[in-house]
Scaffold this active site. Structure first.
Site, short mmCIF file in Angstrom:
data_model
loop_
_atom_site.label_atom_id
_atom_site.label_comp_id
_atom_site.label_asym_id
_atom_site.label_seq_id
_atom_site.Cartn_x
_atom_site.Cartn_y
_atom_site.Cartn_z
N LYS A 41 18.25 40.30 109.40
CA LYS A 41 19.61 40.81 109.06
C LYS A 41 20.56 40.33 110.22
O LYS A 41 21.77 39.93 109.98
CB LYS A 41 19.64 42.27 108.88
CG LYS A 41 20.80 42.83 108.12
CD LYS A 41 20.60 44.35 108.25
CE LYS A 41 19.69 44.83 106.91
NZ LYS A 41 19.46 46.23 107.20
N ARG A 111 21.59 49.60 111.76
CA ARG A 111 20.74 48.91 110.73
C ARG A 111 19.64 48.57 111.29
O ARG A 111 19.74 47.45 112.17
CB ARG A 111 21.70 48.19 109.90
CG ARG A 111 23.08 48.55 109.68
CD ARG A 111 23.90 47.36 109.26
NE ARG A 111 23.51 46.82 107.88
CZ ARG A 111 23.93 45.54 107.41
NH1 ARG A 111 24.93 44.97 108.14
NH2 ARG A 111 23.66 45.24 106.17
N MET A 122 13.16 50.05 105.97
CA MET A 122 13.65 50.90 107.04
C MET A 122 14.94 51.37 106.87
O MET A 122 15.86 50.92 105.77
CB MET A 122 13.73 49.59 108.15
CG MET A 122 12.74 48.75 108.34
SD MET A 122 11.35 49.65 109.15
CE MET A 122 11.66 49.41 110.86
N ARG A 353 20.64 36.83 102.85
CA ARG A 353 19.09 36.61 103.12
C ARG A 353 18.77 35.79 101.99
O ARG A 353 19.35 36.02 100.95
CB ARG A 353 18.32 37.88 103.24
CG ARG A 353 18.42 38.66 102.30
CD ARG A 353 17.73 39.94 102.34
NE ARG A 353 17.93 41.00 101.09
CZ ARG A 353 17.81 42.33 101.45
NH1 ARG A 353 17.34 42.78 102.38
NH2 ARG A 353 18.14 43.21 100.49
N HIS A 472 16.05 49.79 93.90
CA HIS A 472 14.87 49.72 94.73
C HIS A 472 13.66 49.25 93.73
O HIS A 472 12.90 48.42 93.99
CB HIS A 472 14.64 51.11 95.36
CG HIS A 472 13.26 50.91 96.10
ND1 HIS A 472 12.00 51.52 95.62
CD2 HIS A 472 12.73 50.57 97.09
CE1 HIS A 472 11.03 51.31 96.60
NE2 HIS A 472 11.46 50.93 97.66
N ARG A 645 -23.25 21.82 81.34
CA ARG A 645 -24.34 22.28 82.15
C ARG A 645 -25.48 22.82 81.12
O ARG A 645 -25.08 23.51 80.06
CB ARG A 645 -23.80 23.57 83.14
CG ARG A 645 -25.02 23.94 83.90
CD ARG A 645 -24.60 25.07 84.69
NE ARG A 645 -24.36 26.35 84.16
CZ ARG A 645 -23.96 27.54 84.60
NH1 ARG A 645 -23.76 27.54 85.69
NH2 ARG A 645 -23.67 28.58 83.91
N SER A 799 -21.35 18.72 91.40
CA SER A 799 -20.68 19.82 91.17
C SER A 799 -21.10 21.09 91.99
O SER A 799 -22.23 21.63 91.84
CB SER A 799 -20.57 20.00 89.78
OG SER A 799 -19.53 21.29 89.45
N CYS A 867 -17.01 23.84 90.81
CA CYS A 867 -16.68 24.44 89.56
C CYS A 867 -16.97 26.03 90.04
O CYS A 867 -17.40 26.09 91.36
CB CYS A 867 -17.47 24.18 88.38
SG CYS A 867 -19.06 24.30 88.66
N TYR A 887 -12.49 16.39 92.44
CA TYR A 887 -11.71 17.53 91.47
C TYR A 887 -12.25 19.04 92.10
O TYR A 887 -13.26 19.15 92.52
CB TYR A 887 -12.18 17.27 90.12
CG TYR A 887 -13.42 17.48 89.69
CD1 TYR A 887 -13.86 18.72 89.30
CD2 TYR A 887 -14.32 16.60 89.69
CE1 TYR A 887 -15.22 19.00 88.96
CE2 TYR A 887 -15.77 16.85 89.57
CZ TYR A 887 -16.04 17.82 89.12
OH TYR A 887 -17.57 18.28 88.90
#
Ligand code: ADP
Ligand code: MG
Ligand code: MG
Length: 914
Positions: A41, A111, A122, A353, A472, A645, A799, A867, A887
């Site tokens: 701020k 503030r 706050m 901001r 909020h 697999r 793998s 994997c 990969y």
């Protein structure tokens, strides 16, 4: 005039002989880019002031001062107060008013503002400087008695609540309104406000046992201390824990000359985003409340009007605001969240901001800003976080389910998108406990406040009946990526009675409710949700395309069915890294054959003459099924590699549970039953008992099965290659890769390789056609990593099965660890994080490095990937990129996140940089 401030510091430095610390900066000469020191701020106020924008005179007390204050056990560090008074003098000169001057009083706001914006976390005190004398001066000065008392009323209430911790003041004000017979605070006249203010002050005095502070300097000192102290307050600490914000940043304190939005109908206050924070659309989006001050908009005291309403009301002010919004975007090169006040037609900027936004908006804004030339593609990629992508992939309501649900019971603002289904809870504490017990909850409140945060964080969705899209509830929900509907005014929420009523429907705590945060519709009951359609999201596709352009490590998916494979491909997977075959054994109609296979496998019923025939018949049947399965998945991934697999889990997993069988057999015996049925059951029971293992995880599973029962894996290999051959005949381009699980020795790899090769060659010979394929292994044992060179003699790819590798490296069984002690370990920092979520770079990762190095030394074109769940974790993707894997493979739904992570990793940007 910064000289004054520095003189203050110098004086002090001389007094205690230490070097002079500068604790206080005027907005006009503060280091505007130093957010660490000034807080967000303060930095924003400084930047806007220095850019010549209309900001009321202000100064900032630094975060360093806050830390010094905490370190000294709640004492101002030397020099701070003198510097504050010097800075105060400076803003008095600029504004021409004096704090505490009965005739010409200056009012200020005090503030908070930390480096990371923490909405509502706050507290801010407005109208500081009022007492029974200055209130009269303010009334005369502004010629507006009502306004002066309204300001004083607010001050008494806020100062009492925030600084003096007095409870019940807001409620007292609500009751005072009620007894005055008004709905809105704006309807109270000066006389009424005077009475209420005195009453509020008396309440404060009764509560604290001390007179309400009339000395304005004491007010200022107490307020600054309260802001500092709130940094360590529970709700601030909770928030920082949730978002992993360090606790030692500290908050700055900003003292800002008050400007007044509550001076009548030509005044007001508002908040606005330079772009739509939900959708990212390039238009000013916000809310405005005439004749109001400060938090009125955010707190949902009155429901504000859209910012476009301000354009109609005050076109000149609006255009000035628009122009400022554009300039701030140019300065910060990002969408801004602005707070402003209009005092008698004059615009003041109070905050800027970087805007919090939904994942959708984050991607849209980044992609658009590249198109606008404001940022580069690289910058756009850096700005998107994995959670943003994840949010875009939030489920929506299934269209059929929605149709069946009929009319919504109510509608509110679509404050944060996505579908949420859960049980209604009216209380944040209950929300937290129910969610902890695994229940999906929808926190339902009139409005939320920072005190509700601990109940919002674990909720699946949030519903409020008051407040707008900058309330909020809305802001916090968007940041967390949770669906939220705010300001659903037609829903009457009775928090005490734990029920809500809307258009004739009453729902109680614990009832199911469904929120569509994308449309704002609220439905009673439980709607079904469906996965989002990524193809429709052009901006995300564009952004992920940029990630793909720079990536080094590929992204594949783990998929067991053609449908999953198709989805993975649609989400951008360039192959299947893991197709588990055992799921296929469990599909409908198949378990009887699997059972047949197991019961008749050699060794199970050795010597029985018909066993071999039954075994082979079962295998033939399963081969047929599997051929269809593999055909489907290879077809879906045509032209891309598919790693399949071989069977991995211990065989007992495919048979009925031992206890259940035992009970069944016993019951049959007790009933005096006999004959073939009992005999069958008893045989099954015997087989299950024979298969029993102390430690199935470390037992007869993985390649050990294939070695003990070569016929099973040969059946699988024939099915894989058979499917590929069939596809090739049809003109397709299948790329199957056969993966052997849990290999730990050279001999295992060798035996499995030969076994599989034999089956493959058999298919080639029979069909007269060959396809490209590979045989490789999963690396999930420490020994496999160390002898990777030996394995790579035969294995054409590796793998890493990092789930098992993590278990075997740490010696943890995942379920036991996560159930019993891992949570404690992470909380107490015994482990930095859960190694099942993020790869442990030292131990597990160290073994991986060794395996890559030794494997590639033996076979230079060895394909290496990973994997397992780590493949979808951005930090793990970065690690895999670093050690040079080809990969990562992850769940289809994580593919977009992994693509982003792969792109970011290639740019040298790891998630810890954030
Ligand atoms: P938060 O961090 O919760 O946004 P702020 O410090 O921004 O708290 O204060 C909340 C609101 O109070 C602001 O949006 C603004 O409307 C109002 N406010 C703060 N300072 C002033 C001031 N000097 N003059 C008028 N209004 C102010
Ligand atoms: Mg603010
Ligand atoms: Mg495994």
């Amino acid at each position: 005039m910064a000289v004054d401030v520095k003189q203050g510091a110098a004086t002090d430095g001389q007094r205690d002989g230490s070097t002079a610390d500068q604790w206080v900066f005027m907005a006009e000469d503060a280091p505007a880019t130093n957010r660490d020191l000034l807080g967000g701020k303060g930095a924003g106020l400084a930047a806007m002031t220095q850019a010549g924008l209309p900001v009321p005179p202000a100064f900032t007390i630094t975060t360093a001062a806050c830390n010094a204050f905490q370190a000294a056990g709640g004492q101002f560090p030397a020099g701070l107060w003198d510097q504050t008074l010097a800075a105060l003098k400076h803003i008095e000169q600029k504004s021409g008013r004096v704090l505490g001057d009965a005739a010409n009083p200056l009012l200020v706001s005090v503030r908070s503002g930390a480096r990371e914006s923490m909405p509502g976390m706050m507290d801010t005190v407005l109208n500081l400087g009022l007492n029974d004398e200055t209130v009269n001066g303010l009334a005369r000065l502004t010629n507006n008695e009502r306004f002066a008392w309204d300001a004083y009323r607010r001050f008494a209430q806020m100062f009492g609540r925030i600084v003096l911790n007095v409870e019940g003041l807001d409620k007292a004000f609500d009751e005072a309104k009620k007894s005055a017979g008004v709905q809105q605070d704006t309807e109270l006249n000066a006389e009424q406000l005077r009475g209420i203010t005195q009453q509020l002050k008396r309440t404060v005095e009764a509560y604290t046992g001390k007179p309400f502070p009339t000395d304005v300097k004491a007010q200022l000192e107490l307020a600054i201390k309260a802001v500092f102290s709130s940094w360590m307050g529970k709700r601030a600490v909770d928030y920082r824990n949730q978002f992993k914000i360090p606790h030692d940043l500290g908050t700055a304190v900003n003292v800002v000359t008050m400007v007044f939005g509550n001076m009548g109908d030509d005044s007001g206050t508002g908040v606005a985003f330079t772009r739509d924070p939900s959708t990212g659309a390039r238009e000013i989006y916000g809310e405005f409340l005439p004749n109001a001050q400060g938090e009125d908009v955010v707190a949902g005291i009155r429901t504000p009007i859209k910012i476009s309403g301000m354009r109609d009301l005050w076109p000149t002010v609006y255009h000035q605001f628009e122009e400022i919004a554009g300039r701030l975007e140019q300065t910060y090169k990002d969408a801004q969240d602005l707070e402003f006040t209009v005092e008698r037609g004059k615009l003041y900027m109070l905050q800027t901001r970087n805007a919090k936004r939904t994942g959708k908006a984050a991607v849209v804004i980044a992609v658009q800003m590249v198109a606008e030339g404001l940022i580069t593609k690289d910058e756009a990629l850096r700005r998107i976080q994995p959670t943003h992508v994840q949010q875009i992939l939030v489920p929506q309501f299934d269209p059929d389910s929605r149709k069946r649900a009929g009319a919504p019971i109510g509608k509110g603002l679509a404050a944060s998108p996505g579908a949420a289904v859960g049980k209604i809870v009216f209380d944040p504490d209950r929300s937290a406990t129910m969610a902890a017990a695994g229940e999906p909850v929808i926190l339902t409140r009139k409005e939320t406040s920072p005190d509700d945060f601990h109940g919002m964080a674990p909720a699946v969705g949030i519903l409020t009946s008051r407040g707008g899209s900058s309330s909020h509830a809305a802001v916090v929900a968007r940041q967390m990526g949770k669906p939220c509907i705010a300001g659903a005014e037609e829903i009457d929420i009775d928090v005490e009675g734990r029920k809500l009523t809307a258009n004739g429907t009453t729902l109680h705590e614990g009832d199911w409710i469904s929120l569509d945060g994308t449309t704002g519709e609220v439905f009673a009951g439980r709607l079904a949700t469906s996965e989002p359609d990524l193809e429709q999201d052009r901006e995300l596709a564009t952004l992920l395309g940029w990630a793909d352009d720079v990536h080094k490590i590929d992204v594949r998916a783990n998929a067991d069915t053609p449908a999953e494979a198709t989805r993975a491909r649609m989400l951008g997977a360039t192959g299947i890294g893991l197709c588990r075959t055992e799921h296929m054994f469990r599909e409908e109609g198949r378990p009887p054959f699997v059972q047949e296979m197991i019961l008749n496998a050699p060794g199970a019923r050795r010597g029985e003459p018909d066993a071999r025939r039954a075994y082979n018949a079962a295998l033939d049947k399963l081969e047929e099924f599997q051929l269809g399965d593999f055909y489907g998945i290879l077809e879906a991934m045509d032209g891309l590699p598919v790693i399949i697999r071989l069977i991995d889990p211990p065989l007992h997993e495919f048979l009925p549970k031992h206890e259940r069988l035992l009970v069944e057999v016993t019951e049959m015996r007790v009933r005096g039953q006999s004959g073939a049925e009992l005999e069958e059951k008893e045989k099954l029971l015997q087989a299950v008992e024979a298969l029993h293992e102390q430690n199935p995880m470390l037992g007869m599973r993985g390649c050990r099965l294939g070695i003990m029962f070569p016929e099973i894996v040969q059946m699988q290999a024939r099915a894989i290659i058979g499917a590929a051959v069939r596809l090739k005949k049809e003109g397709k381009h299948p790329i199957p890769e056969i993966m052997v699980p849990l290999v730990g020795t050279r001999q295992e790899m060798q035996i499995e390789y030969d076994t599989l090769k034999q089956a493959v060659d058999q298919v080639f010979a029979q069909s007269g056609l060959e396809v490209d394929y590979k045989i490789g292994t999963m690396i999930e044992l420490p020994r496999a990593c160390l002898v990777a060179d030996q394995l790579a003699e035969k294995a054409e790819f590796f793998s890493f099965g990092t789930n098992d590798l993590t278990q075997t490296t740490y010696g943890y069984s995942r379920d036991d660890a996560e159930g019993k002690f891992l949570g404690h370990y992470v909380e107490e920092a015994i482990l930095p994080f859960n190694p099942f979520e993020t790869i442990d770079p030292e131990g597990v990762g160290g073994l991986m490095r060794i395996a890559v190095e030794r494997g590639r030394a033996a076979r230079s074109d060895l394909e290496v990937g990973i994997c397992g769940e780590h493949g979808g974790d951005p930090a793990s993707v970065a690690f895999c990129n670093e050690i040079g894997l080809d990969y990562v493979s992850c769940a289809p739904g994580r593919v977009p996140i992994a693509r982003l992570a792969a792109g970011q990793a290639a740019m040298g940007f790891t998630p810890s940089d954030r």
